[in-house]
Design an enzyme around this catalytic site. Structure first.
Site, PDB file in Angstrom:
ATOM      1  N   HIS A  98      33.293  37.460  55.425  1.00 56.16           N
ATOM      2  CA  HIS A  98      31.857  37.589  55.676  1.00 56.16           C
ATOM      3  C   HIS A  98      31.628  38.137  57.084  1.00 56.16           C
ATOM      4  O   HIS A  98      32.388  37.831  58.005  1.00 56.16           O
ATOM      5  CB  HIS A  98      31.173  36.232  55.509  1.00 56.16           C
ATOM      6  CG  HIS A  98      29.691  36.367  55.487  1.00 56.16           C
ATOM      7  ND1 HIS A  98      28.944  36.489  56.632  1.00 56.16           N
ATOM      8  CD2 HIS A  98      28.824  36.457  54.451  1.00 56.16           C
ATOM      9  CE1 HIS A  98      27.669  36.628  56.296  1.00 56.16           C
ATOM     10  NE2 HIS A  98      27.564  36.610  54.980  1.00 56.16           N
ATOM     11  N   ASN A 106      25.506  31.963  49.104  1.00 59.37           N
ATOM     12  CA  ASN A 106      26.298  31.590  50.271  1.00 59.37           C
ATOM     13  C   ASN A 106      25.412  30.706  51.152  1.00 59.37           C
ATOM     14  O   ASN A 106      24.505  31.203  51.812  1.00 59.37           O
ATOM     15  CB  ASN A 106      26.731  32.856  51.021  1.00 59.37           C
ATOM     16  CG  ASN A 106      27.486  32.538  52.300  1.00 59.37           C
ATOM     17  OD1 ASN A 106      27.821  31.382  52.568  1.00 59.37           O
ATOM     18  ND2 ASN A 106      27.747  33.562  53.100  1.00 59.37           N
ATOM     19  N   TRP A 107      25.699  29.438  51.135  1.00 64.79           N
ATOM     20  CA  TRP A 107      24.824  28.492  51.852  1.00 64.79           C
ATOM     21  C   TRP A 107      25.093  28.465  53.355  1.00 64.79           C
ATOM     22  O   TRP A 107      24.381  27.801  54.094  1.00 64.79           O
ATOM     23  CB  TRP A 107      24.986  27.080  51.266  1.00 64.79           C
ATOM     24  CG  TRP A 107      24.454  26.929  49.875  1.00 64.79           C
ATOM     25  CD1 TRP A 107      23.816  27.886  49.123  1.00 64.79           C
ATOM     26  CD2 TRP A 107      24.475  25.743  49.072  1.00 64.79           C
ATOM     27  NE1 TRP A 107      23.457  27.370  47.904  1.00 64.79           N
ATOM     28  CE2 TRP A 107      23.852  26.046  47.841  1.00 64.79           C
ATOM     29  CE3 TRP A 107      24.967  24.455  49.272  1.00 64.79           C
ATOM     30  CZ2 TRP A 107      23.708  25.109  46.823  1.00 64.79           C
ATOM     31  CZ3 TRP A 107      24.825  23.529  48.263  1.00 64.79           C
ATOM     32  CH2 TRP A 107      24.193  23.847  47.052  1.00 64.79           C
ATOM     33  N   LYS A 108      26.155  29.095  53.775  1.00 65.80           N
ATOM     34  CA  LYS A 108      26.509  29.140  55.198  1.00 65.80           C
ATOM     35  C   LYS A 108      26.531  27.715  55.779  1.00 65.80           C
ATOM     36  O   LYS A 108      26.873  26.774  55.073  1.00 65.80           O
ATOM     37  CB  LYS A 108      25.560  30.089  55.942  1.00 65.80           C
ATOM     38  CG  LYS A 108      25.479  31.468  55.243  1.00 65.80           C
ATOM     39  CD  LYS A 108      24.753  32.514  55.999  1.00 65.80           C
ATOM     40  CE  LYS A 108      24.748  33.821  55.213  1.00 65.80           C
ATOM     41  NZ  LYS A 108      24.094  34.905  55.918  1.00 65.80           N
ATOM     42  N   GLY A 151      21.974  34.821  50.735  1.00 61.43           N
ATOM     43  CA  GLY A 151      22.002  33.842  51.817  1.00 61.43           C
ATOM     44  C   GLY A 151      20.758  32.973  51.781  1.00 61.43           C
ATOM     45  O   GLY A 151      20.650  32.037  50.996  1.00 61.43           O
ATOM     46  N   GLY A 152      19.783  33.294  52.609  1.00 65.24           N
ATOM     47  CA  GLY A 152      18.587  32.470  52.787  1.00 65.24           C
ATOM     48  C   GLY A 152      17.919  32.059  51.476  1.00 65.24           C
ATOM     49  O   GLY A 152      17.577  30.882  51.284  1.00 65.24           O
ATOM     50  N   GLU A 166      27.957  44.033  51.965  1.00 69.57           N
ATOM     51  CA  GLU A 166      26.848  43.453  52.727  1.00 69.57           C
ATOM     52  C   GLU A 166      26.662  44.244  54.017  1.00 69.57           C
ATOM     53  O   GLU A 166      27.349  43.981  55.023  1.00 69.57           O
ATOM     54  CB  GLU A 166      27.153  41.988  53.073  1.00 69.57           C
ATOM     55  CG  GLU A 166      27.324  41.094  51.869  1.00 69.57           C
ATOM     56  CD  GLU A 166      27.043  39.624  52.211  1.00 69.57           C
ATOM     57  OE1 GLU A 166      26.183  39.040  51.563  1.00 69.57           O
ATOM     58  OE2 GLU A 166      27.676  39.097  53.143  1.00 69.57           O
ATOM     59  N   GLU A 170      29.721  37.278  59.331  1.00 69.94           N
ATOM     60  CA  GLU A 170      29.626  36.238  60.367  1.00 69.94           C
ATOM     61  C   GLU A 170      31.014  35.745  60.773  1.00 69.94           C
ATOM     62  O   GLU A 170      31.245  35.384  61.928  1.00 69.94           O
ATOM     63  CB  GLU A 170      28.733  35.086  59.863  1.00 69.94           C
ATOM     64  CG  GLU A 170      27.275  35.530  59.815  1.00 69.94           C
ATOM     65  CD  GLU A 170      26.472  34.972  58.661  1.00 69.94           C
ATOM     66  OE1 GLU A 170      26.868  33.953  58.070  1.00 69.94           O
ATOM     67  OE2 GLU A 170      25.432  35.591  58.330  1.00 69.94           O
ATOM     68  N   GLY A 176      20.136  38.614  56.753  1.00 72.10           N
ATOM     69  CA  GLY A 176      19.237  37.697  57.463  1.00 72.10           C
ATOM     70  C   GLY A 176      18.149  38.387  58.250  1.00 72.10           C
ATOM     71  O   GLY A 176      17.485  37.763  59.071  1.00 72.10           O
ATOM     72  N   SER A 201      19.478  40.170  52.477  1.00 77.79           N
ATOM     73  CA  SER A 201      18.036  39.997  52.258  1.00 77.79           C
ATOM     74  C   SER A 201      17.599  40.229  50.814  1.00 77.79           C
ATOM     75  O   SER A 201      16.524  40.783  50.572  1.00 77.79           O
ATOM     76  CB  SER A 201      17.247  40.889  53.228  1.00 77.79           C
ATOM     77  OG  SER A 201      17.522  40.518  54.564  1.00 77.79           O
TER      78      SER A 201
HETATM   79  P1  13P Z   1      20.639  36.846  53.533  1.00 77.03           P
HETATM   80  O1  13P Z   1      20.389  36.860  52.047  1.00 77.03           O
HETATM   81  O2  13P Z   1      20.034  35.650  54.218  1.00 77.03           O
HETATM   82  O3  13P Z   1      20.269  38.143  54.173  1.00 77.03           O
HETATM   83  O4  13P Z   1      22.219  36.669  53.749  1.00 77.03           O
HETATM   84  C1  13P Z   1      23.087  37.476  53.014  1.00 77.03           C
HETATM   85  C2  13P Z   1      24.446  36.976  53.213  1.00 77.03           C
HETATM   86  O5  13P Z   1      24.962  36.987  54.307  1.00 77.03           O
HETATM   87  C3  13P Z   1      25.149  36.416  52.046  1.00 77.03           C
HETATM   88  O6  13P Z   1      26.488  36.227  52.311  1.00 77.03           O
END
Ligand code: 13P
Length: 252
Positions: free
Chosen positions: A97, A9-11, A236-237, A169, A99, A175, A215
């Protein structure tokens, strides 16, 4: 056997050039990696989906969206419909998600509509959910997760579940660098599978892929993915770096 999935997920990251570069790097890195029974997904932002699909053509990488509006079309400024996604070759979408829930006010009721809209359009929904830190601290994490699933997904017929992927999640792990332990992930995933079994049947519960997100890094992926009810990850990251994402894919 359940399908394994590693999704990035590149956000709100990556320009169109960066999207092209990252997909190319991934294609090269994954060329000789055996992906038997494993799907690799990346989710660029809306404006880069079309280019991403072109870039990923003839590779083992699928391009998916990060969100979708529930209406077919109309006066919804700034929104994107199922037809628009499908017209650029995207048939799978991340929904719910944390967010989106936290910053854009998405509720389980809205998500129930969005999930139905994806399925009505013969698309796949990657449905995200998970408890807040305060829910876990107060021991309410199981009931929170149960109500998220119930309110957003349990209106579906059993047959619709073949187009559902779940992504647990825990919000406190997103994050933050703090991962759920492999045991915490397994415990929750087994719980989720069990409530799906109770609501539907064992066949539906056994077939649905449940991803863990929060994470996940190259250093912890092997252990998390080794758990029997963890069918992959939503990253994510670490998905923004080709080497790290590839290492996580190899851990599956
Ligand atoms: P991180 O891997 O950066 O914690 O993010 C997870 C995420 O929100 C994937 O959708």
């Amino acid at each position: 056997m359940r399908t394994k999935i590693v999704a990035g997920n590149w956000k709100m990251n990556n320009t169109i050039e960066e999207t092209t570069t990252l997909i190319k790097e991934l294609q090269i890195a994954l060329k000789d990696v055996s992906l038997e029974n494993t799907r690799v997904l990346v989710a660029p932002t809306f404006v880069n989906l079309s280019r991403g699909v072109e870039n990923a053509k003839d590779s083992n990488i699928e391009v998916v969206a990060q969100n979708m509006h529930q209406a077919k079309n109309g006066a919804f400024t700034g929104e994107i419909s199922a037809d628009m996604l499908k017209s650029v070759g995207v048939v799978s979408v991340i929904l719910g998600h944390s967010e989106r829930r936290t910053y854009f006010g998405e509720t389980d009721a809205l998500l129930a509509e969005k999930v139905s809209a994806t399925l009505d359009n013969t698309m796949e929904a990657i449905f995200c959910f998970g408890e807040l830190l305060e829910d876990r601290k107060s021991g309410n994490h199981f009931s929170v997760v149960e109500s998220q699933l119930k309110n957003a997904l349990f209106h579906l017929e059993a047959a619709a579940w073949k187009n559902i992927v779940l992504a647990y999640e825990p919000v406190w792990a997103i994050g933050t660098g703090e991962t759920a332990s492999p045991e915490q992930a397994q415990e929750m995933h087994a719980f989720i599978r069990n409530i799906i079994k109770e609501q539907y049947n064992g066949e539906v519960a056994d077939a649905v892929s449940i991803l863990y997100g929060g994470s996940v890094k190259p250093a912890n992926a092997v252990e998390i993915f080794s758990k029997p009810d963890v069918d992959g990850g939503l990253i994510g990251g670490a998905a923004l770096n080709a080497a790290d994402f590839t290492a996580i894919i190899k851990a599956i």
